[in-house]
Structures are given as structure tokens and as C-alpha cells.
Design a protein around this motif. Structure first.
Motif, PDB file in Angstrom:
ATOM      1  N   GLU A 149       0.866  -1.177   0.000  1.00  0.00           N
ATOM      2  CA  GLU A 149       0.000   0.000   0.000  1.00  0.00           C
ATOM      3  C   GLU A 149       0.903   1.227   0.000  1.00  0.00           C
ATOM      4  O   GLU A 149       2.128   1.090   0.133  1.00  0.00           O
ATOM      5  CB  GLU A 149      -0.931  -0.007   1.222  1.00  0.00           C
ATOM      6  CG  GLU A 149      -0.228  -0.126   2.553  1.00  0.00           C
ATOM      7  CD  GLU A 149      -0.172   1.167   3.309  1.00  0.00           C
ATOM      8  OE1 GLU A 149      -1.235   1.741   3.552  1.00  0.00           O
ATOM      9  OE2 GLU A 149       0.941   1.617   3.655  1.00  0.00           O
ATOM     10  N   THR A 192       0.495   4.301   1.912  1.00  0.00           N
ATOM     11  CA  THR A 192       0.502   5.233   3.042  1.00  0.00           C
ATOM     12  C   THR A 192       1.824   5.210   3.812  1.00  0.00           C
ATOM     13  O   THR A 192       2.369   6.263   4.168  1.00  0.00           O
ATOM     14  CB  THR A 192      -0.661   4.893   3.997  1.00  0.00           C
ATOM     15  OG1 THR A 192      -1.846   4.828   3.216  1.00  0.00           O
ATOM     16  CG2 THR A 192      -0.816   5.918   5.086  1.00  0.00           C
ATOM     17  N   GLU A 240      -2.578 -12.077  -2.104  1.00  0.00           N
ATOM     18  CA  GLU A 240      -3.913 -12.574  -1.735  1.00  0.00           C
ATOM     19  C   GLU A 240      -4.328 -13.649  -2.731  1.00  0.00           C
ATOM     20  O   GLU A 240      -3.729 -13.807  -3.789  1.00  0.00           O
ATOM     21  CB  GLU A 240      -4.923 -11.429  -1.811  1.00  0.00           C
ATOM     22  CG  GLU A 240      -4.676 -10.344  -0.798  1.00  0.00           C
ATOM     23  CD  GLU A 240      -5.848  -9.372  -0.737  1.00  0.00           C
ATOM     24  OE1 GLU A 240      -6.885  -9.747  -0.174  1.00  0.00           O
ATOM     25  OE2 GLU A 240      -5.715  -8.257  -1.263  1.00  0.00           O
ATOM     26  N   TYR A 248      -6.280  -8.909  -6.923  1.00  0.00           N
ATOM     27  CA  TYR A 248      -5.087  -9.328  -7.653  1.00  0.00           C
ATOM     28  C   TYR A 248      -3.873  -9.255  -6.748  1.00  0.00           C
ATOM     29  O   TYR A 248      -3.941  -8.720  -5.649  1.00  0.00           O
ATOM     30  CB  TYR A 248      -4.899  -8.416  -8.882  1.00  0.00           C
ATOM     31  CG  TYR A 248      -6.170  -8.304  -9.685  1.00  0.00           C
ATOM     32  CD1 TYR A 248      -6.618  -9.385 -10.448  1.00  0.00           C
ATOM     33  CD2 TYR A 248      -6.962  -7.163  -9.618  1.00  0.00           C
ATOM     34  CE1 TYR A 248      -7.816  -9.317 -11.144  1.00  0.00           C
ATOM     35  CE2 TYR A 248      -8.162  -7.081 -10.314  1.00  0.00           C
ATOM     36  CZ  TYR A 248      -8.590  -8.161 -11.067  1.00  0.00           C
ATOM     37  OH  TYR A 248      -9.772  -8.093 -11.740  1.00  0.00           O
ATOM     38  N   ARG A 289     -11.866  -2.072   8.780  1.00  0.00           N
ATOM     39  CA  ARG A 289     -10.833  -2.098   7.737  1.00  0.00           C
ATOM     40  C   ARG A 289      -9.589  -2.849   8.192  1.00  0.00           C
ATOM     41  O   ARG A 289      -9.357  -3.046   9.362  1.00  0.00           O
ATOM     42  CB  ARG A 289     -10.502  -0.700   7.234  1.00  0.00           C
ATOM     43  CG  ARG A 289     -11.757  -0.013   6.644  1.00  0.00           C
ATOM     44  CD  ARG A 289     -11.543   1.366   6.140  1.00  0.00           C
ATOM     45  NE  ARG A 289     -10.280   1.565   5.489  1.00  0.00           N
ATOM     46  CZ  ARG A 289      -9.945   1.104   4.294  1.00  0.00           C
ATOM     47  NH1 ARG A 289     -10.842   0.424   3.616  1.00  0.00           N
ATOM     48  NH2 ARG A 289      -8.777   1.321   3.790  1.00  0.00           N
ATOM     49  N   TYR A 338      -5.261   2.946  11.882  1.00  0.00           N
ATOM     50  CA  TYR A 338      -6.331   3.944  11.920  1.00  0.00           C
ATOM     51  C   TYR A 338      -6.705   4.418  13.326  1.00  0.00           C
ATOM     52  O   TYR A 338      -6.660   3.661  14.291  1.00  0.00           O
ATOM     53  CB  TYR A 338      -7.579   3.408  11.218  1.00  0.00           C
ATOM     54  CG  TYR A 338      -7.376   3.260   9.728  1.00  0.00           C
ATOM     55  CD1 TYR A 338      -7.089   4.365   8.940  1.00  0.00           C
ATOM     56  CD2 TYR A 338      -7.449   2.013   9.112  1.00  0.00           C
ATOM     57  CE1 TYR A 338      -6.876   4.238   7.581  1.00  0.00           C
ATOM     58  CE2 TYR A 338      -7.246   1.877   7.746  1.00  0.00           C
ATOM     59  CZ  TYR A 338      -6.964   2.994   6.986  1.00  0.00           C
ATOM     60  OH  TYR A 338      -6.754   2.875   5.639  1.00  0.00           O
ATOM     61  N   ALA A 374     -15.377  -3.275  -2.426  1.00  0.00           N
ATOM     62  CA  ALA A 374     -14.761  -2.102  -1.787  1.00  0.00           C
ATOM     63  C   ALA A 374     -13.932  -1.377  -2.844  1.00  0.00           C
ATOM     64  O   ALA A 374     -12.873  -1.840  -3.246  1.00  0.00           O
ATOM     65  CB  ALA A 374     -13.880  -2.521  -0.621  1.00  0.00           C
TER      66      ALA A 374
HETATM   67  P1  HAM Z   1      -6.987  -0.696   1.557  1.00  0.00           P
HETATM   68  O1  HAM Z   1      -8.394  -0.723   1.968  1.00  0.00           O
HETATM   69  O2  HAM Z   1      -6.144  -1.816   1.987  1.00  0.00           O
HETATM   70  O3  HAM Z   1      -6.400   0.687   2.062  1.00  0.00           O
HETATM   71  O4  HAM Z   1      -6.913  -0.592  -0.011  1.00  0.00           O
HETATM   72  C1  HAM Z   1      -7.605   0.425  -0.706  1.00  0.00           C
HETATM   73  C2  HAM Z   1      -8.268  -0.130  -1.943  1.00  0.00           C
HETATM   74  O5  HAM Z   1      -7.315  -0.804  -2.762  1.00  0.00           O
HETATM   75  C3  HAM Z   1      -9.324  -1.189  -1.653  1.00  0.00           C
HETATM   76  O6  HAM Z   1     -10.551  -0.616  -1.307  1.00  0.00           O
HETATM   77  C4  HAM Z   1      -9.410  -1.877  -3.014  1.00  0.00           C
HETATM   78  O7  HAM Z   1     -10.212  -1.146  -3.917  1.00  0.00           O
HETATM   79  C5  HAM Z   1      -7.969  -1.834  -3.488  1.00  0.00           C
HETATM   80  N1  HAM Z   1      -7.337  -3.130  -3.223  1.00  0.00           N
HETATM   81  C6  HAM Z   1      -6.814  -3.577  -2.065  1.00  0.00           C
HETATM   82  N2  HAM Z   1      -6.314  -4.820  -2.210  1.00  0.00           N
HETATM   83  C7  HAM Z   1      -6.533  -5.168  -3.497  1.00  0.00           C
HETATM   84  C8  HAM Z   1      -6.250  -6.334  -4.288  1.00  0.00           C
HETATM   85  N3  HAM Z   1      -5.602  -7.394  -3.785  1.00  0.00           N
HETATM   86  N4  HAM Z   1      -6.648  -6.335  -5.582  1.00  0.00           N
HETATM   87  C9  HAM Z   1      -7.268  -5.266  -6.135  1.00  0.00           C
HETATM   88  N5  HAM Z   1      -7.549  -4.149  -5.438  1.00  0.00           N
HETATM   89  C10 HAM Z   1      -7.191  -4.088  -4.150  1.00  0.00           C
HETATM   90  C11 HAM Z   1      -5.114   1.088   1.869  1.00  0.00           C
HETATM   91  O8  HAM Z   1      -4.355   0.570   1.106  1.00  0.00           O
HETATM   92  C12 HAM Z   1      -4.746   2.310   2.649  1.00  0.00           C
HETATM   93  N6  HAM Z   1      -3.345   2.636   2.344  1.00  0.00           N
HETATM   94  C13 HAM Z   1      -5.662   3.473   2.360  1.00  0.00           C
HETATM   95  C14 HAM Z   1      -5.268   4.690   3.119  1.00  0.00           C
HETATM   96  C15 HAM Z   1      -4.565   5.731   2.681  1.00  0.00           C
HETATM   97  N7  HAM Z   1      -5.539   4.896   4.393  1.00  0.00           N
HETATM   98  C16 HAM Z   1      -5.017   6.049   4.765  1.00  0.00           C
HETATM   99  N8  HAM Z   1      -4.398   6.557   3.715  1.00  0.00           N
END
Ligand code: HAM
Length: 421
Positions: free
Chosen positions: A80, A82, A113, A120, A256, A261, A280
Motif C-alpha cells: 500500500e 501510506t 492474496e 489481484y 478495515r 487507523y 470495496a
Molecule cells: P486498503 O483498503 O487496503 O487501504 O486498499 C484500498 C483499496 O485498494 C481497496 O478498497 C481496493 O479497492 C484496493 N485493493 C486492495 N487490495 C486489493 C487487491 N488485492 N486487488 C485489487 N484491489 C485491491 C489502503 O491501502 C490504505 N493505504 C488506504 C489509506 C490511505 N488509508 C489512509 N491513507
């Protein structure tokens, strides 16, 4: 051995890239209007950065990271954005230069995953982080910015969920309430959740197991144990969200999957398109303690990230736009040289041109031009060169005209302009 892309990692081919560019351009345009500027950080970071910020007892850190050792360093492909952005913010002492910073990023993330539609192992996120503001006004503004961005993409079937996770004292109290609730019911929990009961009971609320979910529906709500400051923050958020009339729903079970958080938490769920179970679209929240825990000064932060593949799944497929480019078909060597000059002229005028360099007969070139997707074909042969003209075929209307060579550019501009109108 047949060489294929790694499972869960996708190619994006040129024929698909138009939709990606439109999505990314819209994102940049919207967030820049709110004062966000792009940051680019490395895709590889020290493993410890993610362990310390995302939390040891999360799925991401426990099971999903792509970690490896190189030159005596423990490294991880970022799961991610952040944590890396916070590291950069701190490393460059941005807090000492500006009281409030608004950053955004776009790029690939990696999580091991189980691949499924919309899930993905390499996926793209667009995210934003705001450093230095603690009040609920900027939380509401960020949520509103997201809602407006999704509207601009034509995504109307989206639900905004909000919750509060409180600060450390609220969290401690809630943790105890969850332990008290789940312990006598531990035999009904999945193995994973039973393990989490000791390490990180909040994560039980994230569980996808049906038996866990039934229990979670009856678990105590964090909103009943918020301390006064957390409650005031949450009330403020709701009041400010009412100003732009951002529709939202409070979901007290929203936790989440990441441990950093505090207080405001939100998630955007798609309810239409081809999303299926991975609905999501994005989410985020406040993480007021991360910078301090990474060794910096107290810095309140809030941010979000959106999954670009999921947004594309939720969006309507777009009709393929009629391409306005020109296929240049020269017959013979002299014409080929003239074709190179002519194509350069067109490109300098901003018109896409491709020269057919295969130098065969007209009856071979024309079918190629027709099936190429070009809007116009310019035919150049010895006869045309002698007369100082070109043959200009409109491949959409199947009409042909013979403008003078030096009238071609204005004529094409006219025809393409008509198209644009
Ligand atoms: P997260 O909920 O883990 O948050 O990921 C944000 C979005 O990334 C998810 O809602 C989804 O749309 C997409 N996503 C996550 N994992 C996958 C995957 N394996 N395949 C496809 N799409 C995926 C964060 O990553 C935090 N960094 C958000 C944040 C920013 N919080 C504070 N600042």
C-alpha cells in the motif's frame, strides 16, 4: 517451460490503456483542485516500515507481503502507499517546512492474496494523504472529494460508509469489550478469529467467515464507548458531511484491515457494474499516530486509496472513439520519401500519422488501411507526385478527394474539426 505472467498479476495492453488514462487523468484533475500534489516513492521499502505501520497482526503483514533479502537488507514490495509516503514525509522533514501537506500518488501495489475477480496480487491504487490537520472538517472534505470523483466517473451506485475507531483510550476500552463478548463464544469463532482474540480482537470484525460474521453482528458497537473527544470529532464529521450533502451511512462494524487507523474511518462500496464480491472501491481514514511511531513529531494525518481495477470494473464500458489518425500509403520509392515528409508535417500539426512502409501495391494497402482503425488514408503514387496532389480517402464515409499537396493539412484540419463538432 511456458512463460506466463505471475498468477494474480495482469498485463494492461495498449487497447485497454485508454480507459486507464482517462481514469488517472480525472483523478489528478479532481485532487489537484483540492490542492493535492503528486509524490512518487519507491516500490520497494524496508520490511520493517510495513510491519511497524500496518501492524504485525494484520492479514497484509502476516500473510500477504512479497518480502525478500538483498544486499543484507530485508525488503518488501509495497502492499500500500501510506507507509512509504509517511516515511518520505518524515525523511525529508516536510513537517518542518510546511504546516499542512497534501500529497497524492498513483501506482502498483503488491499483496499475495488469493486472486479473484477484482482481487489481484499486483493492483493499482490512486491515493491521497493529508498531513498536519487534526479537525473533522478536512475528514469531511476528503470524503466529499472522493464522492465527487466517483460521480465524475459516472459511478452513481456507490455507498459511503463511515465509522469512528476512536483514539488509544477508546480503542483500549473497545478491545476489552470485544474480548468480554467473544471469549464466552470462542468455540463459535473460526480458527483465525480465535487466534486474533488474544492478539488483535478488532480484526475479528474484518473476518469473512460466515460464522464469525453472524457473531460480529451482535458484538458491541465502538460508537457506544467513544470518549468525549472522539465523540466530538465524529459528531463534527457528520455535521460537515451534511454541508455538501454527501450521502453516507454509519457502519459501527467497519474496521478495515490495517492497524494504523484512529478516529475517522470510511469505505466506498460499489453496488453495480461487474464488481461482484470485491465491492470495496476504496477507503481510508485518520492515522494520527503513525508519524510519531515512525520517530517523527506528532502529526495528524488522514488519507485514502482507491483500487483502479475495481473502479474500471464498476464503470460502464465506453464506446470505442473514432480515431482521428491518418494512414499514409506510398507507392514506390519516391512516394515513400515524400510520405515521410508528409507524415512529419501532420504530426507537427498534432495529427497522428502512420506510414505503411511495406511498399506493396495499392490493392494490398487499401484493405490494410481500412482495417487499421484510421479515419483517413492518404495515397501517394508517382501520378500524384507529378500532379502535386494527394488522394485523400475518408475511410468512414468511403469518399475520396484530391486536394493539392499543400492544401492537405488545412483540409484534414477541416474534416477532423467537423468530426469534433
Ligand atoms: P486498503 O483498503 O487496503 O487501504 O486498499 C484500498 C483499496 O485498494 C481497496 O478498497 C481496493 O479497492 C484496493 N485493493 C486492495 N487490495 C486489493 C487487491 N488485492 N486487488 C485489487 N484491489 C485491491 C489502503 O491501502 C490504505 N493505504 C488506504 C489509506 C490511505 N488509508 C489512509 N491513507
Amino acid at each position: 517451460m511456458e512463460l506466463r505472467a505471475v498468477k494474480g498479476m495482469n498485463d494492461i495492453l495498449p487497447e485497454e490503456i485508454g480507459r486507464w488514462h482517462r481514469l488517472e487523468t480525472t483523478f489528478r484533475r479532481v485532487v489537484e483542485l483540492y490542492g493535492y500534489r503528486e509524490v512518487r516513492t519507491p516500490i520497494v521499502e524496508p520490511t520493517q516500515l510495513f510491519v511497524r505501520s500496518i501492524g504485525e497482526a494484520t492479514d497484509v503483514v502476516e500473510k500477504e507481503m512479497y518480502s525478500f533479502r538483498r544486499h543484507d537488507d530485508d525488503l518488501t514490495l509495497r502492499p500500500e502507499g501510506t507507509a512509504g509516503a509517511a516515511r518520505a514525509y518524515l525523511e525529508h522533514k516536510v513537517h518542518a517546512r510546511e504546516p499542512v501537506s497534501r500529497w497524492y500518488y498513483l501506482g502498483p501495489m503488491f499483496r499475495g492474496e488469493r486472486p479473484a475477480r477484482g482481487r489481484y496480487r499486483q493492483f493499482y491504487q490512486a491515493g491521497a494523504e493529508l498531513y498536519g490537520e487534526a479537525g473533522p472538517l478536512c475528514d469531511a472534505e476528503m470524503i466529499d472529494m472522493l464522492a465527487r470523483f466517483l460521480q465524475q466517473l459516472g459511478l452513481h451506485q456507490v455507498e459511503v460508509l463511515i465509522n469512528s475507531l476512536g483514539g488509544p483510550t477508546t480503542r483500549q476500552r473497545y478491545r476489552q469489550a470485544l474480548v468480554d463478548f467473544f471469549t464466552p463464544r470462542a468455540d463459535q469463532l473460526s480458527d483465525d478469529s480465535r487466534r486474533r482474540l488474544e492478539k488483535n480482537p478488532l480484526r475479528i470484525l474484518d473476518s469473512k467467515a460466515a460464522s464469525d460474521q453472524a457473531l460480529c453482528a451482535e458484538a458491541p458497537s465502538i460508537l457506544d464507548v467513544l470518549d468525549d473527544d472522539d465523540q466530538a470529532h465524529f459528531d463534527g464529521l457528520r455535521r460537515y458531511l451534511d454541508v455538501p450533502k454527501t450521502p453516507y451511512r454509519v457502519d459501527p462494524r467497519l474496521v478495515r484491515g490495517l492497524d494504523y487507523y484512529t478516529r475517522t474511518l470510511f469505505e466506498l462500496r460499489g453496488t453495480g457494474g461487474e464488481l461482484g464480491a470485491q465491492n470495496a472501491l476504496g477507503g481510508g481514514g485518520r492515522y494520527d499516530h503513525m508519524i510519531r511511531e515512525l520517530g517523527g513529531p506528532d502529526t495528524p494525518c488522514i488519507g485514502f486509496a482507491l483500487g483502479l481495477e475495481r473502479l474500471l470494473l464498476a464503470m460502464e464500458p465506453e464506446p470505442i472513439a473514432q480515431a482521428g489518425w491518418v494512414y499514409v500509403a506510398p507507392l514506390g520509392e519516391a512516394a515513400q520519401r515524400e510520405a515521410l515528409r508528409l507524415a512529419t508535417e501532420l504530426r507537427e500539426a498534432g495529427i497522428e500519422a502512420r506510414v505503411d512502409g511495406r511498399g506493396q501495391k495499392l490493392n494490398r494497402m487499401l484493405p490494410r488501411a481500412s482495417s487499421s482503425g484510421a479515419r483517413f488514408c492518404v495515397i501517394l503514387g508517382d501520378g500524384e507526385l507529378e500532379r502535386g496532389i494527394v488522394a485523400l480517402k475518408d475511410l468512414a464515409t468511403h469518399t475520396q478527394e484530391e486536394p493539392a499537396r499543400d492544401r492537405l493539412l488545412p483540409r484534414l484540419r477541416e474534416l477532423l474539426g467537423e468530426d469534433a463538432r
